[in-house]
Design an enzyme around this catalytic site. Sequence first.
Site, PDB file in Angstrom:
ATOM      1  N   PRO A   2       0.807  -1.212   0.000  1.00  0.00           N
ATOM      2  CA  PRO A   2       0.000   0.000   0.000  1.00  0.00           C
ATOM      3  C   PRO A   2       0.843   1.267   0.000  1.00  0.00           C
ATOM      4  O   PRO A   2       1.671   1.470   0.886  1.00  0.00           O
ATOM      5  CB  PRO A   2      -0.820  -0.095   1.289  1.00  0.00           C
ATOM      6  N   GLU A   3       0.657   2.096  -0.998  1.00  0.00           N
ATOM      7  CA  GLU A   3       1.241   3.434  -1.024  1.00  0.00           C
ATOM      8  C   GLU A   3       0.080   4.428  -0.972  1.00  0.00           C
ATOM      9  O   GLU A   3      -1.055   4.027  -0.678  1.00  0.00           O
ATOM     10  CB  GLU A   3       2.072   3.628  -2.301  1.00  0.00           C
ATOM     11  N   HIS A  96      -3.645 -14.113  10.593  1.00  0.00           N
ATOM     12  CA  HIS A  96      -2.732 -13.007  10.910  1.00  0.00           C
ATOM     13  C   HIS A  96      -3.464 -11.745  11.360  1.00  0.00           C
ATOM     14  O   HIS A  96      -2.983 -10.643  11.149  1.00  0.00           O
ATOM     15  CB  HIS A  96      -1.830 -12.668   9.715  1.00  0.00           C
ATOM     16  N   ARG A 115       2.989 -10.262   7.339  1.00  0.00           N
ATOM     17  CA  ARG A 115       4.423 -10.091   7.560  1.00  0.00           C
ATOM     18  C   ARG A 115       4.745  -9.194   8.744  1.00  0.00           C
ATOM     19  O   ARG A 115       5.910  -8.998   9.075  1.00  0.00           O
ATOM     20  CB  ARG A 115       5.075  -9.570   6.278  1.00  0.00           C
TER      21      ARG A 115
END
Length: 276
Positions: A2-3, A96, A115
């Site tokens: 995501p940017e 997660h 992550r």
Amino acid sequence: MPELPEVETIVRGLAPRLRGRRVTGVWWSGRPLHLARPVDVEGLRAVSIGRAFADVRRLGKYILLEVGRGGAGVSVHLGMTGRLRVQAAGEARAPHTHVVFTLAGGDELRFADARRFGWVAAGDPLRALPALAELGPDPLDGLDAAGLAARMEGVRAPVKAFLLDQSRVAGIGNIYACEALHLAGIHPATPAGRARGRAAALLDGVRTVLEGAIARRGTTLRDYVDADGMGGDNFSALLVYGREGEPCPRCGGKAKVKRSVDGGRSTFFCGRCQKR
DNA sequence: AAAACACCCTGCCTGC
DNA sequence: TGCAGGCAGGGTGTTT
């Protein structure tokens, strides 16, 4: 990954779902997040429980969940694989899932991140969070060509590293840095200070790339989904990122897209359109 | 002071 | 078919 455009899309999706919703509890998986740091779950509880979300905004790549009044709230950074969604409490939690805000009325705001590069923090006020205080201007709001040129002046680091430095300009990551430099016709390794004469073209490229990606609801390479769990459509609009060896669309295929690696990060560019 | 680099993490993909 | 190794790269903290 995501940017700015992906975060903007998520914020637009979350805001109508969260405004006015009161927080009744905060849960943490117990797993550390960014750089192996524990989540300050007590701080999250102190700032949010019993209060309602007032607004959801974006600052660079950060999502700001404003709670009640006085500027307090929660900041969320999605890292590489973070996802933030509002779902019914009865719906199974994604793998997660690490932080959950339970909301009055039965829904949950859930942060999942395979992550664990992402980060959730409480701020009272939000602007006191050090990571937010050091952010540079937003390229879509409050930055003009003269301002960008001034920021580039004297910087010896490569212009691509300049774009990725969130304290210089906020919100640009690897994909859109490559795309913007390609549109502007600037070689990624050019020292930023020496490219400052082309700041207007660079800002133009940055805005074109970011606005186009927002219109297409972001780029999904693998992990990114919006607040509805849907991927974005911008992948096919990328001109150089991930296209090593393909003909460059900018020069009509007279050259092929090249890839270089600096500091473990790939840069995609056209050696013909982007001269040193 | 600015720049370079190591570090955190898991899933997917490649090659044997 | 399985398994090891490489790769993806955000931000932060330390070193040069």
